[in-house]
Design a protein around this motif. Structure first.
Motif, PDB file in Angstrom:
ATOM      1  N   VAL A 166       0.851  -1.200   0.000  1.00 48.52           N
ATOM      2  CA  VAL A 166       0.000   0.000   0.000  1.00 48.52           C
ATOM      3  C   VAL A 166       0.876   1.236   0.000  1.00 48.52           C
ATOM      4  O   VAL A 166       0.616   2.213  -0.708  1.00 48.52           O
ATOM      5  CB  VAL A 166      -0.946   0.014   1.227  1.00 48.52           C
ATOM      6  N   ALA A 167       1.937   1.208   0.789  1.00 50.20           N
ATOM      7  CA  ALA A 167       2.766   2.398   1.010  1.00 50.20           C
ATOM      8  C   ALA A 167       3.725   2.701  -0.138  1.00 50.20           C
ATOM      9  O   ALA A 167       4.083   3.858  -0.345  1.00 50.20           O
ATOM     10  CB  ALA A 167       3.552   2.230   2.302  1.00 50.20           C
ATOM     11  N   ILE A 168       4.131   1.696  -0.872  1.00 46.49           N
ATOM     12  CA  ILE A 168       5.164   1.888  -1.894  1.00 46.49           C
ATOM     13  C   ILE A 168       4.552   2.376  -3.211  1.00 46.49           C
ATOM     14  O   ILE A 168       3.437   2.003  -3.551  1.00 46.49           O
ATOM     15  CB  ILE A 168       5.976   0.591  -2.075  1.00 46.49           C
ATOM     16  N   ASP A 169       5.293   3.217  -3.922  1.00 45.73           N
ATOM     17  CA  ASP A 169       4.778   3.765  -5.186  1.00 45.73           C
ATOM     18  C   ASP A 169       5.415   3.152  -6.428  1.00 45.73           C
ATOM     19  O   ASP A 169       5.141   3.603  -7.535  1.00 45.73           O
ATOM     20  CB  ASP A 169       5.000   5.283  -5.226  1.00 45.73           C
ATOM     21  N   ARG A 170       6.238   2.160  -6.264  1.00 45.40           N
ATOM     22  CA  ARG A 170       6.882   1.514  -7.411  1.00 45.40           C
ATOM     23  C   ARG A 170       6.078   0.271  -7.792  1.00 45.40           C
ATOM     24  O   ARG A 170       5.964  -0.667  -7.004  1.00 45.40           O
ATOM     25  CB  ARG A 170       8.309   1.154  -7.058  1.00 45.40           C
ATOM     26  N   PRO A 171       5.508   0.238  -8.990  1.00 45.44           N
ATOM     27  CA  PRO A 171       4.654  -0.894  -9.394  1.00 45.44           C
ATOM     28  C   PRO A 171       5.345  -2.253  -9.320  1.00 45.44           C
ATOM     29  O   PRO A 171       4.728  -3.226  -8.891  1.00 45.44           O
ATOM     30  CB  PRO A 171       4.258  -0.551 -10.831  1.00 45.44           C
ATOM     31  N   ALA A 172       6.612  -2.336  -9.699  1.00 48.51           N
ATOM     32  CA  ALA A 172       7.300  -3.632  -9.659  1.00 48.51           C
ATOM     33  C   ALA A 172       7.462  -4.110  -8.220  1.00 48.51           C
ATOM     34  O   ALA A 172       7.280  -5.304  -7.931  1.00 48.51           O
ATOM     35  CB  ALA A 172       8.657  -3.531 -10.349  1.00 48.51           C
ATOM     36  N   ALA A 173       7.798  -3.187  -7.316  1.00 50.56           N
ATOM     37  CA  ALA A 173       7.929  -3.560  -5.909  1.00 50.56           C
ATOM     38  C   ALA A 173       6.576  -3.945  -5.326  1.00 50.56           C
ATOM     39  O   ALA A 173       6.472  -4.890  -4.542  1.00 50.56           O
ATOM     40  CB  ALA A 173       8.550  -2.405  -5.116  1.00 50.56           C
ATOM     41  N   ARG A 174       5.540  -3.206  -5.699  1.00 45.63           N
ATOM     42  CA  ARG A 174       4.186  -3.533  -5.221  1.00 45.63           C
ATOM     43  C   ARG A 174       3.788  -4.931  -5.717  1.00 45.63           C
ATOM     44  O   ARG A 174       3.226  -5.730  -4.963  1.00 45.63           O
ATOM     45  CB  ARG A 174       3.182  -2.487  -5.697  1.00 45.63           C
ATOM     46  N   ALA A 175       4.104  -5.225  -6.971  1.00 45.87           N
ATOM     47  CA  ALA A 175       3.789  -6.546  -7.520  1.00 45.87           C
ATOM     48  C   ALA A 175       4.526  -7.641  -6.753  1.00 45.87           C
ATOM     49  O   ALA A 175       3.943  -8.686  -6.433  1.00 45.87           O
ATOM     50  CB  ALA A 175       4.154  -6.600  -9.007  1.00 45.87           C
ATOM     51  N   ALA A 176       5.798  -7.405  -6.444  1.00 45.82           N
ATOM     52  CA  ALA A 176       6.577  -8.403  -5.706  1.00 45.82           C
ATOM     53  C   ALA A 176       6.021  -8.621  -4.306  1.00 45.82           C
ATOM     54  O   ALA A 176       5.922  -9.764  -3.840  1.00 45.82           O
ATOM     55  CB  ALA A 176       8.041  -7.971  -5.643  1.00 45.82           C
ATOM     56  N   LEU A 177       5.650  -7.550  -3.640  1.00 51.35           N
ATOM     57  CA  LEU A 177       5.087  -7.668  -2.283  1.00 51.35           C
ATOM     58  C   LEU A 177       3.745  -8.394  -2.304  1.00 51.35           C
ATOM     59  O   LEU A 177       3.466  -9.230  -1.431  1.00 51.35           O
ATOM     60  CB  LEU A 177       4.943  -6.294  -1.646  1.00 51.35           C
ATOM     61  N   LEU A 178       2.928  -8.096  -3.295  1.00 51.24           N
ATOM     62  CA  LEU A 178       1.639  -8.798  -3.409  1.00 51.24           C
ATOM     63  C   LEU A 178       1.851 -10.270  -3.753  1.00 51.24           C
ATOM     64  O   LEU A 178       1.125 -11.136  -3.261  1.00 51.24           O
ATOM     65  CB  LEU A 178       0.749  -8.111  -4.446  1.00 51.24           C
ATOM     66  N   ALA A 179       2.850 -10.555  -4.581  1.00 56.01           N
ATOM     67  CA  ALA A 179       3.158 -11.954  -4.904  1.00 56.01           C
ATOM     68  C   ALA A 179       3.651 -12.696  -3.661  1.00 56.01           C
ATOM     69  O   ALA A 179       3.290 -13.859  -3.446  1.00 56.01           O
ATOM     70  CB  ALA A 179       4.198 -12.022  -6.020  1.00 56.01           C
ATOM     71  N   LEU A 180       4.450 -12.026  -2.836  1.00 58.00           N
ATOM     72  CA  LEU A 180       4.901 -12.623  -1.574  1.00 58.00           C
ATOM     73  C   LEU A 180       3.704 -12.924  -0.666  1.00 58.00           C
ATOM     74  O   LEU A 180       3.603 -14.008  -0.089  1.00 58.00           O
ATOM     75  CB  LEU A 180       5.878 -11.681  -0.866  1.00 58.00           C
ATOM     76  N   ALA A 181       2.793 -11.964  -0.553  1.00 56.80           N
ATOM     77  CA  ALA A 181       1.590 -12.177   0.261  1.00 56.80           C
ATOM     78  C   ALA A 181       0.785 -13.349  -0.284  1.00 56.80           C
ATOM     79  O   ALA A 181       0.304 -14.191   0.487  1.00 56.80           O
ATOM     80  CB  ALA A 181       0.744 -10.908   0.294  1.00 56.80           C
ATOM     81  N   ALA A 182       0.634 -13.408  -1.602  1.00 56.19           N
ATOM     82  CA  ALA A 182      -0.124 -14.504  -2.216  1.00 56.19           C
ATOM     83  C   ALA A 182       0.534 -15.851  -1.940  1.00 56.19           C
ATOM     84  O   ALA A 182      -0.157 -16.830  -1.613  1.00 56.19           O
ATOM     85  CB  ALA A 182      -0.254 -14.274  -3.722  1.00 56.19           C
ATOM     86  N   ALA A 183       1.858 -15.909  -2.054  1.00 58.80           N
ATOM     87  CA  ALA A 183       2.562 -17.174  -1.790  1.00 58.80           C
ATOM     88  C   ALA A 183       2.369 -17.612  -0.338  1.00 58.80           C
ATOM     89  O   ALA A 183       2.112 -18.799  -0.075  1.00 58.80           O
ATOM     90  CB  ALA A 183       4.052 -17.014  -2.111  1.00 58.80           C
ATOM     91  N   ALA A 184       2.464 -16.668   0.584  1.00 59.79           N
ATOM     92  CA  ALA A 184       2.260 -17.001   2.001  1.00 59.79           C
ATOM     93  C   ALA A 184       0.839 -17.498   2.232  1.00 59.79           C
ATOM     94  O   ALA A 184       0.623 -18.503   2.922  1.00 59.79           O
ATOM     95  CB  ALA A 184       2.556 -15.781   2.868  1.00 59.79           C
ATOM     96  N   LEU A 185      -0.130 -16.803   1.646  1.00 60.42           N
ATOM     97  CA  LEU A 185      -1.535 -17.196   1.835  1.00 60.42           C
ATOM     98  C   LEU A 185      -1.837 -18.546   1.190  1.00 60.42           C
ATOM     99  O   LEU A 185      -2.610 -19.337   1.741  1.00 60.42           O
ATOM    100  CB  LEU A 185      -2.452 -16.108   1.292  1.00 60.42           C
ATOM    101  N   LEU A 186      -1.229 -18.823   0.046  1.00 53.99           N
ATOM    102  CA  LEU A 186      -1.423 -20.147  -0.581  1.00 53.99           C
ATOM    103  C   LEU A 186      -0.811 -21.244   0.285  1.00 53.99           C
ATOM    104  O   LEU A 186      -1.385 -22.329   0.409  1.00 53.99           O
ATOM    105  CB  LEU A 186      -0.822 -20.160  -1.986  1.00 53.99           C
ATOM    106  N   ALA A 187       0.342 -20.952   0.891  1.00 54.21           N
ATOM    107  CA  ALA A 187       0.941 -21.927   1.812  1.00 54.21           C
ATOM    108  C   ALA A 187       0.013 -22.163   3.003  1.00 54.21           C
ATOM    109  O   ALA A 187      -0.187 -23.306   3.432  1.00 54.21           O
ATOM    110  CB  ALA A 187       2.309 -21.439   2.282  1.00 54.21           C
ATOM    111  N   GLY A 188      -0.569 -21.072   3.520  1.00 52.01           N
ATOM    112  CA  GLY A 188      -1.516 -21.204   4.630  1.00 52.01           C
ATOM    113  C   GLY A 188      -2.747 -22.002   4.238  1.00 52.01           C
ATOM    114  O   GLY A 188      -3.249 -22.821   5.022  1.00 52.01           O
ATOM    115  N   ALA A 189      -3.235 -21.784   3.022  1.00 53.38           N
ATOM    116  CA  ALA A 189      -4.382 -22.559   2.539  1.00 53.38           C
ATOM    117  C   ALA A 189      -4.013 -24.035   2.429  1.00 53.38           C
ATOM    118  O   ALA A 189      -4.822 -24.914   2.745  1.00 53.38           O
ATOM    119  CB  ALA A 189      -4.866 -22.018   1.198  1.00 53.38           C
ATOM    120  N   GLY A 190      -2.782 -24.301   2.011  1.00 54.65           N
ATOM    121  CA  GLY A 190      -2.316 -25.694   1.929  1.00 54.65           C
ATOM    122  C   GLY A 190      -2.273 -26.365   3.284  1.00 54.65           C
ATOM    123  O   GLY A 190      -2.701 -27.512   3.442  1.00 54.65           O
ATOM    124  N   VAL A 191      -1.777 -25.652   4.284  1.00 57.97           N
ATOM    125  CA  VAL A 191      -1.754 -26.189   5.652  1.00 57.97           C
ATOM    126  C   VAL A 191      -3.184 -26.415   6.133  1.00 57.97           C
ATOM    127  O   VAL A 191      -3.488 -27.429   6.776  1.00 57.97           O
ATOM    128  CB  VAL A 191      -0.991 -25.253   6.614  1.00 57.97           C
TER     129      VAL A 191
END
Length: 165
Positions: free
Chosen positions: A59-84
């Motif tokens: 939310v805080a960052i204004d660089r689209p590539a960094a925002r994409a990476a952070l959202l991808a990290l969140a998605a990976a963590a949430l998918l791992a949580g869904a797997g558990v």
């Protein structure tokens, strides 16, 4: 409405806010409702400790590539949580066995006497015995849906952020 949620910044805010609400609900069930979590319940909480700060940073960052990476990290963590959570549902439904840690007390003991005292005093919380259900669905079952849905929102936001760069 879904168009708005899938915008990168809105997706990041949704992940952080919903993740905090889900984690808060789990903690409230434990500390206010008195439902002691099992080992797999704890494991399902860990991804939120990654997804929430990643969402806030996105939310805080204004660089689209960094925002994409952070959202991808969140998605990976949430998918791992869904797997558990899927694994936990399988344990609850007796489809497979849980881990060796299911039902064992947490923490390290300094001596054999301390370990014995902790074992005798600790409530055994089994992973295969759900303590709470709503409409026949356990907390782990709800976590599958919620974590998977939030992961989809995060991935959609990451995709759009990546296209903005």
């Amino acid at each position: 409405m879904f168009e708005t949620i899938l915008r990168p910044r809105a997706a990041a805010l949704s992940v952080a806010a919903a993740g905090a609400a889900i984690l808060g609900a789990a903690l409230a069930f434990q500390h206010i409702g008195g439902l002691a979590p099992c080992e797999l319940c704890y494991w399902q909480r860990y991804p939120f400790w990654v997804a929430i700060p990643a969402g806030l940073a996105a939310v805080a960052i204004d660089r689209p590539a960094a925002r994409a990476a952070l959202l991808a990290l969140a998605a990976a963590a949430l998918l791992a949580g869904a797997g558990v959570a899927v694994f936990h549902v399988g344990v609850e439904q007796q489809w497979w066995q849980g881990t060796a840690a299911c039902g064992a007390p947490r923490g390290v003991s300094a001596s054999l006497e301390e370990l014995r005292a902790r074992l005798l005093a600790a409530p055994v919380v089994r992973c295969d015995e759900p303590q709470w259900t709503l409409f026949g669905i356990t907390m782990a079952g709800y976590n599958v849906v919620l974590s998977g849905g939030l992961a989809a929102v995060a991935l959609a936001g990451a995709r759009r952020a990546w296209m903005e760069r």
